[in-house]
Enzyme design. Structure first.
Site, mmCIF file in Angstrom:
data_model
loop_
_atom_site.group_PDB
_atom_site.id
_atom_site.type_symbol
_atom_site.label_atom_id
_atom_site.label_comp_id
_atom_site.label_asym_id
_atom_site.label_seq_id
_atom_site.Cartn_x
_atom_site.Cartn_y
_atom_site.Cartn_z
ATOM 1 N N HIS A 16 -8.205 -3.097 25.168
ATOM 2 C CA HIS A 16 -9.208 -3.654 26.088
ATOM 3 C C HIS A 16 -10.626 -3.382 25.569
ATOM 4 C CE1 HIS A 16 -5.971 -2.783 29.317
ATOM 5 N NE2 HIS A 16 -6.018 -4.087 29.217
ATOM 6 N N LYS A 40 1.942 -5.571 41.489
ATOM 7 C CA LYS A 40 2.482 -4.323 40.944
ATOM 8 C C LYS A 40 1.722 -3.155 41.580
ATOM 9 C CE LYS A 40 1.063 -6.490 37.141
ATOM 10 N NZ LYS A 40 0.437 -6.599 35.843
ATOM 11 N N ARG A 89 -2.688 -11.095 22.433
ATOM 12 C CA ARG A 89 -2.070 -10.166 21.491
ATOM 13 C C ARG A 89 -1.093 -10.864 20.567
ATOM 14 N NH1 ARG A 89 -0.871 -6.180 26.299
ATOM 15 N NH2 ARG A 89 -0.986 -8.241 27.226
ATOM 16 N N SER A 127 -1.041 -1.566 28.624
ATOM 17 C CA SER A 127 -1.123 -0.470 29.592
ATOM 18 C C SER A 127 0.280 0.039 29.930
ATOM 19 C CB SER A 127 -1.821 -0.953 30.862
ATOM 20 O OG SER A 127 -3.128 -1.366 30.569
HETATM 21 P P1 ADP Z 1 -3.401 -8.310 33.416
HETATM 22 O O1 ADP Z 1 -2.560 -7.577 34.393
HETATM 23 O O2 ADP Z 1 -4.318 -9.321 34.027
HETATM 24 O O3 ADP Z 1 -2.675 -8.843 32.201
HETATM 25 P P2 ADP Z 1 -4.371 -6.262 31.681
HETATM 26 O O4 ADP Z 1 -5.237 -5.132 32.070
HETATM 27 O O5 ADP Z 1 -2.984 -5.949 31.225
HETATM 28 O O6 ADP Z 1 -4.406 -7.211 32.911
HETATM 29 O O7 ADP Z 1 -5.063 -7.128 30.559
HETATM 30 C C1 ADP Z 1 -6.321 -7.710 30.741
HETATM 31 C C2 ADP Z 1 -6.659 -8.581 29.542
HETATM 32 O O8 ADP Z 1 -6.735 -7.792 28.368
HETATM 33 C C3 ADP Z 1 -5.642 -9.673 29.225
HETATM 34 O O9 ADP Z 1 -6.336 -10.808 28.757
HETATM 35 C C4 ADP Z 1 -4.824 -9.078 28.124
HETATM 36 O O10 ADP Z 1 -4.241 -10.069 27.303
HETATM 37 C C5 ADP Z 1 -5.873 -8.315 27.375
HETATM 38 N N1 ADP Z 1 -5.302 -7.202 26.608
HETATM 39 C C6 ADP Z 1 -4.472 -6.242 27.035
HETATM 40 N N2 ADP Z 1 -4.114 -5.405 26.041
HETATM 41 C C7 ADP Z 1 -4.741 -5.870 24.925
HETATM 42 C C8 ADP Z 1 -4.750 -5.468 23.554
HETATM 43 N N3 ADP Z 1 -4.027 -4.442 23.115
HETATM 44 N N4 ADP Z 1 -5.505 -6.192 22.702
HETATM 45 C C9 ADP Z 1 -6.202 -7.259 23.152
HETATM 46 N N5 ADP Z 1 -6.216 -7.695 24.415
HETATM 47 C C10 ADP Z 1 -5.501 -7.021 25.300
#
Ligand code: ADP
Length: 156
Positions: A16, A40, A89, A127
């Protein structure tokens, strides 16, 4: 240009942070939108997630952190943002992200989505993975900043 980077950030990872830094370089103002009405059940409360994000981004001048529930496009509109930032990703992210982006555009054509392709070293990171690794007491220092690693250690 004002942009919103929405997500659960439960917790925020180096993946992130990489997107936050790169997006902040491209826009005048970046609002990190922490989604709270997630189906969730999150590990960290909205306050905890916001606090970690604020600490981590305190040195980036054009970044602010807010929480929202409801539709991301409504949150963007309320904040005068015309752009949504999302990270990609792998191809597995693509189908879902495209569906969301197209839905958002059909609801609010004035809000567009911009994708950042993850840096190679973070492409495996989510996450969910971080929580799994932390739950079993393994080292997460390559995945999250120290403040998040400490919070995970306390939680498990
Ligand atoms: P959500 O529950 O909306 O997917 P996340 O917190 O998991 O929320 O992710 C928010 C954003 O960050 C999404 O666009 C996701 O694809 C991106 N993201 C999550 N992990 C990574 C990573 N390792 N590298 C790049 N982008 C990421």
């Amino acid at each position: 240009m004002k942009a919103v980077y929405p997500g659960s950030f439960d917790p925020v990872t180096y993946g992130h942070i990489d997107i936050i830094k790169r997006a902040a370089d491209c826009v005048d103002e970046l609002i990190i939108g922490v989604l709270v009405n997630n189906e969730k059940k999150p590990l960290f409360s909205r306050e905890e997630r916001v606090e970690m994000l604020e600490q981590i981004t305190s040195d980036i001048k054009n970044v602010t952190v807010k929480t929202f529930d409801g539709l991301t496009v409504d949150f963007a509109r309320e904040n005068g943002a015309g752009l949504l930032i999302r990270g990609l990703r792998a191809v597995t992210d693509f189908e879902y992200e495209m569906q969301i982006a197209q839905t958002n555009r059909s609801i609010e054509p004035a809000v567009d989505t911009m994708f950042f392709v993850t840096s190679l070293e973070y492409s495996y990171l989510s996450s969910t993975i971080v929580k799994e690794v932390a739950r079993y007491g393994s080292d997460v220092s390559k995945m999250v900043p120290p403040v998040v690693a400490r919070a995970l250690k306390e939680r498990f």
